[in-house]
Motif scaffolding. Sequence first.
Motif, PDB file in Angstrom:
ATOM      1  N   MET B 128       5.542  -3.757  -5.382  1.00  0.00           N
ATOM      2  CA  MET B 128       4.673  -2.905  -4.489  1.00  0.00           C
ATOM      3  C   MET B 128       4.183  -3.720  -3.349  1.00  0.00           C
ATOM      4  SD  MET B 128       2.064  -1.623  -7.549  1.00  0.00           S
ATOM      5  CE  MET B 128       0.940  -0.706  -6.787  1.00  0.00           C
ATOM      6  N   ASP B 129       4.470  -5.219  -3.209  1.00  0.00           N
ATOM      7  CA  ASP B 129       3.910  -5.934  -2.048  1.00  0.00           C
ATOM      8  C   ASP B 129       4.916  -5.548  -0.916  1.00  0.00           C
ATOM      9  OD1 ASP B 129       1.855  -7.151  -3.008  1.00  0.00           O
ATOM     10  OD2 ASP B 129       2.828  -8.982  -3.598  1.00  0.00           O
ATOM     11  N   SER B 130       6.265  -5.476  -1.257  1.00  0.00           N
ATOM     12  CA  SER B 130       7.169  -5.061  -0.108  1.00  0.00           C
ATOM     13  C   SER B 130       7.441  -3.648   0.106  1.00  0.00           C
ATOM     14  CB  SER B 130       8.395  -5.657  -0.559  1.00  0.00           C
ATOM     15  OG  SER B 130       8.716  -5.341  -1.885  1.00  0.00           O
ATOM     16  N   GLU B 131       6.702  -2.542  -0.867  1.00  0.00           N
ATOM     17  CA  GLU B 131       7.179  -1.315  -0.762  1.00  0.00           C
ATOM     18  C   GLU B 131       6.179  -0.547   0.579  1.00  0.00           C
ATOM     19  OE1 GLU B 131       9.266   0.844  -2.631  1.00  0.00           O
ATOM     20  OE2 GLU B 131       8.893   1.819  -0.854  1.00  0.00           O
ATOM     21  N   GLN B 132       7.037   0.041   1.310  1.00  0.00           N
ATOM     22  CA  GLN B 132       6.332   0.646   2.383  1.00  0.00           C
ATOM     23  C   GLN B 132       6.324   2.241   2.469  1.00  0.00           C
ATOM     24  OE1 GLN B 132       5.441  -1.668   5.140  1.00  0.00           O
ATOM     25  NE2 GLN B 132       5.966  -3.102   3.789  1.00  0.00           N
ATOM     26  N   ASP B 133       6.928   2.876   1.597  1.00  0.00           N
ATOM     27  CA  ASP B 133       6.653   4.033   1.411  1.00  0.00           C
ATOM     28  C   ASP B 133       5.594   4.485   0.486  1.00  0.00           C
ATOM     29  OD1 ASP B 133       8.078   7.193   1.523  1.00  0.00           O
ATOM     30  OD2 ASP B 133       7.875   6.619  -0.660  1.00  0.00           O
ATOM     31  N   ILE B 134       4.744   5.575   0.863  1.00  0.00           N
ATOM     32  CA  ILE B 134       3.544   5.983   0.115  1.00  0.00           C
ATOM     33  C   ILE B 134       3.905   6.276  -1.347  1.00  0.00           C
ATOM     34  CG2 ILE B 134       1.377   7.504   0.160  1.00  0.00           C
ATOM     35  CD1 ILE B 134       1.088   7.106   2.921  1.00  0.00           C
ATOM     36  N   ASP B 135       4.732   7.320  -1.201  1.00  0.00           N
ATOM     37  CA  ASP B 135       4.979   8.049  -2.635  1.00  0.00           C
ATOM     38  C   ASP B 135       5.632   6.725  -3.545  1.00  0.00           C
ATOM     39  OD1 ASP B 135       3.823  10.298  -1.784  1.00  0.00           O
ATOM     40  OD2 ASP B 135       5.758  11.093  -1.214  1.00  0.00           O
ATOM     41  N   ALA B 136       6.764   6.081  -3.133  1.00  0.00           N
ATOM     42  CA  ALA B 136       7.322   4.891  -3.890  1.00  0.00           C
ATOM     43  C   ALA B 136       6.219   4.092  -4.324  1.00  0.00           C
ATOM     44  CB  ALA B 136       8.318   4.348  -3.118  1.00  0.00           C
ATOM     45  N   PHE B 137       5.210   3.595  -3.348  1.00  0.00           N
ATOM     46  CA  PHE B 137       4.138   2.846  -3.931  1.00  0.00           C
ATOM     47  C   PHE B 137       3.418   3.487  -4.868  1.00  0.00           C
ATOM     48  CE2 PHE B 137      -0.272   1.269  -3.513  1.00  0.00           C
ATOM     49  CZ  PHE B 137      -0.170  -0.037  -3.432  1.00  0.00           C
ATOM     50  N   LEU B 138       2.797   4.898  -4.803  1.00  0.00           N
ATOM     51  CA  LEU B 138       2.091   5.484  -5.818  1.00  0.00           C
ATOM     52  C   LEU B 138       2.726   5.459  -7.104  1.00  0.00           C
ATOM     53  CD1 LEU B 138       0.573   8.117  -3.568  1.00  0.00           C
ATOM     54  CD2 LEU B 138      -0.568   6.192  -4.643  1.00  0.00           C
ATOM     55  N   ALA B 139       4.081   5.624  -7.019  1.00  0.00           N
ATOM     56  CA  ALA B 139       4.907   5.551  -8.376  1.00  0.00           C
ATOM     57  C   ALA B 139       5.032   4.282  -9.145  1.00  0.00           C
ATOM     58  CB  ALA B 139       6.363   6.245  -8.142  1.00  0.00           C
ATOM     59  N   LEU B 140       4.982   3.351  -8.276  1.00  0.00           N
ATOM     60  CA  LEU B 140       5.037   1.960  -8.717  1.00  0.00           C
ATOM     61  C   LEU B 140       3.548   1.826  -9.594  1.00  0.00           C
ATOM     62  CD1 LEU B 140       7.019  -0.086  -6.251  1.00  0.00           C
ATOM     63  CD2 LEU B 140       7.693   0.235  -8.616  1.00  0.00           C
ATOM     64  N   ASP B 141       2.512   2.116  -8.703  1.00  0.00           N
ATOM     65  CA  ASP B 141       1.119   2.070  -9.140  1.00  0.00           C
ATOM     66  C   ASP B 141       0.890   2.744 -10.421  1.00  0.00           C
ATOM     67  OD1 ASP B 141      -1.749   2.155  -9.315  1.00  0.00           O
ATOM     68  OD2 ASP B 141      -1.852   2.697  -7.021  1.00  0.00           O
ATOM     69  N   ALA B 142       1.364   3.913 -10.694  1.00  0.00           N
ATOM     70  CA  ALA B 142       1.169   4.431 -11.769  1.00  0.00           C
ATOM     71  C   ALA B 142       2.040   3.769 -13.086  1.00  0.00           C
ATOM     72  CB  ALA B 142       2.019   6.009 -11.654  1.00  0.00           C
ATOM     73  N   SER B 183      -3.148   2.016   5.251  1.00  0.00           N
ATOM     74  CA  SER B 183      -2.767   0.648   5.301  1.00  0.00           C
ATOM     75  C   SER B 183      -3.826  -0.357   4.861  1.00  0.00           C
ATOM     76  CB  SER B 183      -2.225  -0.069   6.578  1.00  0.00           C
ATOM     77  OG  SER B 183      -3.398  -0.055   7.416  1.00  0.00           O
ATOM     78  N   ALA B 184      -5.212   0.032   4.911  1.00  0.00           N
ATOM     79  CA  ALA B 184      -6.447  -0.729   4.561  1.00  0.00           C
ATOM     80  C   ALA B 184      -6.493  -0.412   3.117  1.00  0.00           C
ATOM     81  CB  ALA B 184      -7.786  -0.229   5.438  1.00  0.00           C
ATOM     82  N   THR B 185      -6.298   0.977   2.722  1.00  0.00           N
ATOM     83  CA  THR B 185      -6.305   1.207   1.075  1.00  0.00           C
ATOM     84  C   THR B 185      -5.431   0.651   0.393  1.00  0.00           C
ATOM     85  OG1 THR B 185      -7.223   3.233   1.743  1.00  0.00           O
ATOM     86  CG2 THR B 185      -6.484   3.236  -0.217  1.00  0.00           C
ATOM     87  N   CYS B 186      -4.233   0.477   0.970  1.00  0.00           N
ATOM     88  CA  CYS B 186      -3.045  -0.064   0.412  1.00  0.00           C
ATOM     89  C   CYS B 186      -3.350  -1.615   0.069  1.00  0.00           C
ATOM     90  CB  CYS B 186      -2.011   0.109   1.127  1.00  0.00           C
ATOM     91  SG  CYS B 186      -0.386  -0.483   0.302  1.00  0.00           S
ATOM     92  N   ALA B 187      -3.698  -2.385   0.908  1.00  0.00           N
ATOM     93  CA  ALA B 187      -3.972  -3.656   1.001  1.00  0.00           C
ATOM     94  C   ALA B 187      -5.042  -3.978  -0.133  1.00  0.00           C
ATOM     95  CB  ALA B 187      -4.490  -4.387   2.288  1.00  0.00           C
ATOM     96  N   ARG B 188      -6.260  -2.970  -0.159  1.00  0.00           N
ATOM     97  CA  ARG B 188      -7.262  -3.176  -1.123  1.00  0.00           C
ATOM     98  C   ARG B 188      -6.674  -3.157  -2.631  1.00  0.00           C
ATOM     99  NH1 ARG B 188     -10.304   0.411  -3.575  1.00  0.00           N
ATOM    100  NH2 ARG B 188      -9.959   1.981  -2.252  1.00  0.00           N
ATOM    101  N   LEU B 189      -5.953  -1.799  -2.493  1.00  0.00           N
ATOM    102  CA  LEU B 189      -5.277  -1.479  -4.018  1.00  0.00           C
ATOM    103  C   LEU B 189      -4.598  -2.985  -4.564  1.00  0.00           C
ATOM    104  CD1 LEU B 189      -4.155   2.324  -3.584  1.00  0.00           C
ATOM    105  CD2 LEU B 189      -6.242   1.354  -4.857  1.00  0.00           C
ATOM    106  N   ARG B 190      -3.664  -3.623  -3.562  1.00  0.00           N
ATOM    107  CA  ARG B 190      -2.956  -4.868  -4.052  1.00  0.00           C
ATOM    108  C   ARG B 190      -3.911  -5.866  -4.519  1.00  0.00           C
ATOM    109  NH1 ARG B 190       0.828  -3.717   1.164  1.00  0.00           N
ATOM    110  NH2 ARG B 190       2.552  -2.763   0.220  1.00  0.00           N
ATOM    111  N   ALA B 191      -4.702  -6.065  -3.704  1.00  0.00           N
ATOM    112  CA  ALA B 191      -5.779  -6.932  -4.043  1.00  0.00           C
ATOM    113  C   ALA B 191      -6.606  -6.789  -5.455  1.00  0.00           C
ATOM    114  CB  ALA B 191      -6.668  -7.316  -3.056  1.00  0.00           C
ATOM    115  N   GLU B 192      -6.801  -5.471  -5.579  1.00  0.00           N
ATOM    116  CA  GLU B 192      -7.611  -5.240  -6.964  1.00  0.00           C
ATOM    117  C   GLU B 192      -6.602  -5.308  -8.111  1.00  0.00           C
ATOM    118  OE1 GLU B 192     -10.649  -2.161  -4.714  1.00  0.00           O
ATOM    119  OE2 GLU B 192      -9.262  -1.215  -6.066  1.00  0.00           O
TER     120      GLU B 192
END
Lengths: 232, 232
Positions: B128-142, B183-192
């Motif tokens: 997820m740290d290197s994933e730029q695409d929102i949908d791909a990020f959310l799929a990894l998040d899930a 991008s702010a949300t994504c950084a927060r999600l990664r840290a959390e």
Amino acid sequence: MRTHELVLQWIEKQLSDGDLTLGGRLPGERTMAEQLQVSRTSVREAVRILEAMGVVRAGVGSGKDAGTVVIAEPGSALGSTLRLHVATRHLPVADIVETRVLLESWAAERATAGVPALGEAADLLDRMDSEQDIDAFLALDARFHVALAEAAGNAVVSAMMASLRGAIENYAGELTENLPDWSATCARLRAEHRAILAAVNNNDGGTAAALVAAHIQGFYKEAGVGSNHAPD
Amino acid sequence: MRTHELVLQWIEKQLSDGDLTLGGRLPGERTMAEQLQVSRTSVREAVRILEAMGVVRAGVGSGKDAGTVVIAEPGSALGSTLRLHVATRHLPVADIVETRVLLESWAAERATAGVPALGEAADLLDRMDSEQDIDAFLALDARFHVALAEAAGNAVVSAMMASLRGAIENYAGELTENLPDWSATCARLRAEHRAILAAVNNNDGGTAAALVAAHIQGFYKEAGVGSNHAPD
């Protein structure tokens, strides 16, 4: 996408858009088939799936009761699905029991005195005091737990809790045959139910949660189904 | 009982008795129809329902991949059912979110350091740290959340947690459009995510549970879906 899935997708969109609502009727099989350009067989398959999901009740007869009506019975539908996955051995009975403890403890802790579901719960306990038939007692018992869960006010938790119970209700019936002394168990269950309800009515959520957890675990343990953490 | 229900009952019994097991194949449509003395249409309706329940995958083609195979995918099936009941407005989205918080907090508290699912969770965070695409990020998040739930070792909780996410995944996709600054949300999600996993790996279940609850509530709140207790 297969044709019956097209029909499912169309009906889901009608529901999401509010064009079809609870208590409303689906168009007839022939109408849907023509509108979506699919076979009536595909329409019927989609309706069967929605029935199994607790989303519609298929119509019988004619006149005002005819047609397929939108209903809201997720608990029984989720229960059937879980029951089949218990049958394949994918979902262990111990995990079902542990999840019941989790959801019902949460609900008992969250329920607040004064909500209507707690009045219904009290009525059910009075009826159980005079109920001699085991199956009728267990049916009232199930309704008592559903009323307690409803008192917490979360429809998803209520549906899931009902589904977990449904998933292993066959076991519950067989389990009573394992019990060494039903009249002793029955007296204990009655006393435990009263204590749980009293704690909820005193807004003592912590006690209510601990009592309901011990109550559920105790029943399955006595009947020979262990939780993950107390295998027996 | 209607004829397709007879077929369902027969298949459930085959599973319960162990005559049909995970990875096994159902008899052919014609064989079942003859054996149970029902129409092939009824057999097909029953198989469609079992597919929708995540209990079988219908066969395509011929040769060794032909036939209808017994599988174990309760999560996606339960998710479809819940999604339809969200569509009818019977199950509020806020109740789905609250139940997710309940199940995932429990799982985070229960998970113990060293189980394989936590290694998978760590790998997913690296990707997820290197994933730029929102949908791909959310799929990894899930998948990260599913891995965390699996680390608790309760298959029913894992299936229910996956189903809740599936029930509102359409919302999650739309919700990201509501976010003021991805991008702010994504950084927060990664840290959390890192903080949750660190707490689990330190066997600090209380902290892990609190962090995962705040993480889920924070995402939906930022995107405009309130929990029951923080309407907005």
